[in-house]
Design an enzyme around this catalytic site. Structure first.
Site, short mmCIF file in Angstrom:
data_model
loop_
_atom_site.label_atom_id
_atom_site.label_comp_id
_atom_site.label_asym_id
_atom_site.label_seq_id
_atom_site.Cartn_x
_atom_site.Cartn_y
_atom_site.Cartn_z
N CYS A 1 2.94 8.48 1.67
CA CYS A 1 3.39 7.43 2.59
C CYS A 1 3.60 6.16 1.75
CB CYS A 1 1.99 7.39 4.23
SG CYS A 1 2.45 5.89 4.91
N CYS B 1 -1.00 -3.52 15.05
CA CYS B 1 -0.59 -3.24 13.67
C CYS B 1 -1.26 -4.53 12.94
CB CYS B 1 0.91 -3.14 13.39
SG CYS B 1 1.36 -2.73 11.88
N CYS C 1 -2.09 2.09 8.23
CA CYS C 1 -1.43 0.89 7.99
C CYS C 1 -1.85 -0.31 8.01
CB CYS C 1 -0.39 0.94 9.69
SG CYS C 1 1.46 0.42 8.88
N GLU D 1 9.08 -2.74 7.74
CA GLU D 1 10.09 -2.03 8.85
C GLU D 1 11.49 -1.56 8.07
OE1 GLU D 1 10.76 -0.37 11.94
OE2 GLU D 1 12.94 0.15 11.55
N CYS E 1 4.44 -5.82 16.20
CA CYS E 1 3.63 -5.56 17.40
C CYS E 1 2.24 -5.27 17.66
CB CYS E 1 3.18 -3.67 16.57
SG CYS E 1 5.58 -2.98 16.74
N GLU F 1 0.75 -1.90 -0.19
CA GLU F 1 0.08 0.00 -0.01
C GLU F 1 1.06 1.32 0.25
OE1 GLU F 1 -2.96 -0.05 3.82
OE2 GLU F 1 -2.67 -2.39 2.76
N HIS G 1 5.38 4.26 21.70
CA HIS G 1 4.65 3.76 22.20
C HIS G 1 3.81 3.51 23.76
CE1 HIS G 1 2.65 3.90 17.84
NE2 HIS G 1 3.63 3.06 17.52
N CYS H 1 5.50 -7.59 7.25
CA CYS H 1 5.85 -7.65 8.88
C CYS H 1 6.48 -8.23 9.19
CB CYS H 1 5.46 -5.91 9.24
SG CYS H 1 6.81 -5.38 10.43
N1 SAH Z 1 7.70 -0.37 11.34
C1 SAH Z 1 7.63 1.57 11.03
C2 SAH Z 1 7.02 1.92 9.99
C3 SAH Z 1 5.54 1.58 9.43
S1 SAH Z 1 4.28 1.35 10.63
C4 SAH Z 1 7.61 1.15 12.50
O1 SAH Z 1 7.08 0.80 13.49
O2 SAH Z 1 7.33 2.77 12.72
C5 SAH Z 1 3.92 3.30 10.83
C6 SAH Z 1 3.64 4.12 12.53
O3 SAH Z 1 2.29 3.17 12.46
C7 SAH Z 1 4.29 3.70 13.34
O4 SAH Z 1 4.57 4.38 14.53
C8 SAH Z 1 3.49 2.83 14.13
O5 SAH Z 1 3.81 1.74 15.29
C9 SAH Z 1 1.31 2.77 13.49
N2 SAH Z 1 0.59 1.60 13.83
C10 SAH Z 1 1.03 1.03 13.52
N3 SAH Z 1 -0.59 0.18 13.53
C11 SAH Z 1 -1.65 0.89 14.47
C12 SAH Z 1 -2.89 1.11 15.21
N4 SAH Z 1 -3.36 0.76 14.49
N5 SAH Z 1 -2.74 2.63 15.10
C13 SAH Z 1 -1.52 3.62 14.66
N6 SAH Z 1 -0.99 3.75 14.65
C14 SAH Z 1 -0.64 2.79 13.98
#
Ligand code: SAH
Length: 340
Positions: free
Chosen positions: A103, A117, A329, A158, A114, A90, A214, A110
């Site tokens: 973006c 995510c 995301c 990532e 997390c 995406e 976070h 990934c």
């Molecule tokens: N892997 C990298 C970049 C991709 S995620 C990273 O972790 O930073 C981009 C951002 O979106 C990150 O800050 C991630 O923690 C956040 N993110 C992922 N899922 C989310 C969700 N459900 N709600 C809010 N932020 C989210």
């Protein structure tokens, strides 16, 4: 087959030499590739014989639009691209006052795991190539007609887990004969691979580093982000302090507000304490609901923000764009996976 579109001008010059061509062909080739041509025949100022030779040994396989959603609220456009091997990633085009921002994704899926995510649910399928990252910028621009001035590496994947590719991508997208997007217009977001942050610092790039924090305490962060078991909060912040020392660039910390998990007063206090003495900017993000996850958005964002601010931390709350189109995301790819 050679992946021409991942090559920088120096590598293209070597290729031209190998093919017995003058060096200036490399610049022509790089410029054509940067326009997103779909066949070598479009490269009209290259000799026919060279075009034929290239077509035999090199691939030109731009992504196709698998799905596209346009927000009726704010004009945000979300693309699901289909790559040459059938994988999907995406990109999101966001229209800000300061310019159009895209973006982009850095991996198919990934492996960081997390808890909140959507991108990590099926694990990592593979890394993207530099060309596949560049194509997301280029084809978003071509398809939407919106000139892109800013890039954020915050899509699926990532970026620091695909380090060399991302470095090559940055070189290509920054090149004066290419899209020529300035480093200060690029943000890279990481979940906190501390050693890779140290490595990135050594390149002294002027991009903005965003760290997905976070949580300020290891107990909560361990629960949300498995990467914290390898690099706990203090270890990560040590790399962040070093990053600032070496590059002079202030780091941005992302903090998705999760109900009852990371939104307590004591966590705001601890966060402020831990960031003390380093130039930092905290970006509070409203949690996007992910169907597979029990985590819910916090209702305490204003209080949390005020508490941080009263302790001297610079805070912004991320505006939600494209909330009518699954613009966060991994959600669109996830939906596609569930359907097929
Ligand atoms: N892997 C990298 C970049 C991709 S995620 C990273 O972790 O930073 C981009 C951002 O979106 C990150 O800050 C991630 O923690 C956040 N993110 C992922 N899922 C989310 C969700 N459900 N709600 C809010 N932020 C989210």
């Amino acid at each position: 087959m050679t992946d021409l579109r991942s090559m920088d001008p120096e590598e293209l010059a070597q290729l031209c030499r190998d093919l017995g061509q003058p060096a200036f062909r490399a610049k022509q080739l790089f410029q054509w590739l940067g326009r997103g041509v779909r066949s070598f025949d479009e490269m009209t100022d290259l000799p026919k014989a060279l075009r034929a030779k290239l077509a035999e040994t090199c691939l030109l396989c731009p992504p196709t639009v698998e799905r596209k959603q346009v927000s009726s609220l704010d004009g945000t456009v979300k693309y699901l691209w289909k790559l040459s091997d059938g994988s999907c990633v995406e990109s999101v085009l966001m229209r800000y006052q300061y310019g159009n921002t895209v973006c982009i994704s850095s991996q198919v899926g990934c492996r960081m795991g997390c808890a909140f995510c959507a991108s990590t649910i099926g694990g990592k399928v593979r890394d993207l190539t530099p060309a596949e990252m560049l194509d997301q910028v280029l084809h978003t621009q071509l398809d939407s007609g919106a000139p892109v001035s800013h890039i954020v590496l915050m899509g699926i994947g990532e970026p620091l887990d695909n380090f060399d590719t991302v470095m090559k991508f940055l070189k290509l997208v920054n090149h004066p004969d290419g899209l020529n997007i300035g480093m200060r217009h690029i943000s890279l977001s990481t979940c906190g691979l501390a050693e890779q942050i140290d490595k990135l610092a050594r390149y002294r790039l002027q991009l903005t580093l965003s760290v997905s924090l976070h949580a300020p305490d290891d107990e909560t962060r361990d629960r949300l982000m498995p990467v914290n078991r390898a690099y706990p909060v203090e270890r990560l912040l040590e790399s962040c302090r070093n990053y600032f020392r070496v590059t002079g660039r202030r780091i941005s910390y992302e903090y998705a507000m999760i109900d009852g998990v990371n939104d307590a007063d004591w966590q705001a206090d601890l966060l402020a304490r831990r960031l003390k003495g380093m130039p930092a900017h905290v970006n509070l993000i409203p949690l996007n609901n992910v169907e597979e996850s029990p985590l819910k958005p916090s209702r305490r964002t204003p209080e949390f923000q005020r508490r941080l601010e009263s302790r001297g931390v610079t805070v912004t709350v991320r505006r939600r764009l494209g909330s009518d189109i699954d613009a966060s995301c991994g959600q669109l790819r996830r939906r596609q996976m569930l359907q097929t």
